[in-house]
Design an enzyme around this catalytic site. Sequence first.
Site: not given
Ligand code: NAD
Ligand code: WQD
Length: 338
Positions: A84, A124, A126, A148, A152, A197-198, A230, A295
Site C-alpha cells: 500500500k 481505497s 485513491t 498503487y 486497486k 508515510n501517513n 482528508r 497530493d
Molecule cells: P497492512 O500493510 O497493515 O496490512 C496488509 C497485510 O497484508 C500485512 O499484514 C501484510 O503482511 C499482508 N500481505 C501483503 N501481501 C501479502 C501477500 N502476498 N500474501 C499474504 N499476505 C500479504 O495494511 P492495512 O493498512 O491494514 O491495509 C489493508 C488493506 O486496505 C490493503 O489492501 C490496503 O491497500 C487497503 N487500504 C488501506 C488504507 C490505509 O490507509 N491503511 C486505505 C485504503 C485502503
Molecule cells: C494525509 C494528509 C498530507 C504526512 C494515503 C494514500 C491513499 C490511502 C491513504 C491507501 C495529506 C499530509 C502527511 C506528513 C503531512 N492509502 N501529511 N505530513 O495522502 O490522504 O492518502 O493514505 O489506499 O491511497 O495516498 O494520507 O496520511 O499520507 O496524508 O502534512 O508527514 O497529511 O499531505 O494532506 P493520503 P496521508
Amino acid sequence: MTIMLTGGTGYIGSHVAATLLSTGQPIVCFDNLANSDASVIDRLEAITGASVPLVVGDIRDGQALRQAMTDHAVTAVIHFAGLKAVGESVAEPMKYYNNNVGGTLSLVEAMADCGAKTLVFSSSATVYGQPQYLPLDEDHPTSATNPYGRTKLMIEEMLADIAAADPAWRIAILRYFNPVGAHDSGLIGENPNGIPNNLMPFITRVAAGRLAELSVFGADYDTPDGTGVRDYIHVLDLADGHVVALDAIGQAEPALSTWNLGTGQGYSVLDMVKAFERVNGVSIPYRIAPRRDGDVASCYASPERAARELGWTASRDLDAMCASSWRFEQTLAMRNSA
Ligand code: NAD
Ligand code: WQD
C-alpha cells in the site's frame, strides 16, 4: 461458517478480526507477514479470549490458499492483503502488480475452486483520483495517479467482470478513506516499518519523541487553513462497516456492490495536529514544508450510500481517533522497553 482474513495480521485486518471475534464469528487469518508480525495473534487472543488461527502463507500461492480454505471450512473472505505504499509503487510497479493484482487473481481462483464465492475487498478512495466534485460519492469517475491506485482500480474491474460472469458471487468493494486510530485496548494499532508515510503514525512518533518534528506538506492549498483536508475514519468504525457489508451481500442482489467507508467530515493537517495536542496533552512540533507530489487539496466521502443501504455510519469522533492512536503508541513503547 469461517471467514478468512487475508492480511489479517495487518493494521486494518487485525481490527476487523477483533470485531468479528467479539461477535463469536470464527475466522482464520492468512498472511505472509510481509508487513506485520505474528505476535499480533497473541494480542488478538488477549483482547478477545478466543483462539485465533493464523496460516502463514502468500496469496499468490493458490495451493496454500486452497489447503487453508479446506482445512478451516472457509465460506467467505475479507481481502486486506496487499502492498500500500504509494511512493514504493512508483519505484517498483511490477512488485505492486504482481502482489496486489496477481495475488487477488490467485485468491479468487482458489475461492472459486473451493466454492466460497463471498468476498469483501479493501479498496481505497485513491480510485477517485483528482476529485472533480466533493463530497465523493460512489458514482464519481474513477482514475489513478500512481501504480498503487491502478492496482486497486484493476482489481475492482476484475471483480466486476467475475460478478457479471457468475451471479453466484457475492462481492463488496469497500472504498476506505483515511483509516486512523486503534483498538481501545492499545494492544493493536498501526505500526509501520521505517519512517511513516501517513499523517497519524507520523504524529504519534513525533509525540513520542521518536521523530523530531512533523513536516506539514503544503500550507497554500485552497482549504480553510491552507493545509490538506482528508476524511479520517476510526479503524473500529471501518471494522463495523465490514461486518454489515458482509451481512448485506449475503442476503441481497446484486452480485457486486460498492460502498464508501468514510465519515463525510474533512479535517486539515493542522486540525489533526491541534486535536492530537489537546486530547493527549502533548506537543507536536511542526514546520511548513513544500507540497508532496500527487497530493490533492481536499478529499472526503459522501457516506450516504452506506448509511442508506447498510444502515452504517461512523460514530467515533476525532478525539477518539487521537486518544486511541496515542494509547497504542504508548503501549508499544512499554512493550518495546519490557
Ligand atoms: P497492512 O500493510 O497493515 O496490512 C496488509 C497485510 O497484508 C500485512 O499484514 C501484510 O503482511 C499482508 N500481505 C501483503 N501481501 C501479502 C501477500 N502476498 N500474501 C499474504 N499476505 C500479504 O495494511 P492495512 O493498512 O491494514 O491495509 C489493508 C488493506 O486496505 C490493503 O489492501 C490496503 O491497500 C487497503 N487500504 C488501506 C488504507 C490505509 O490507509 N491503511 C486505505 C485504503 C485502503
Ligand atoms: C494525509 C494528509 C498530507 C504526512 C494515503 C494514500 C491513499 C490511502 C491513504 C491507501 C495529506 C499530509 C502527511 C506528513 C503531512 N492509502 N501529511 N505530513 O495522502 O490522504 O492518502 O493514505 O489506499 O491511497 O495516498 O494520507 O496520511 O499520507 O496524508 O502534512 O508527514 O497529511 O499531505 O494532506 P493520503 P496521508
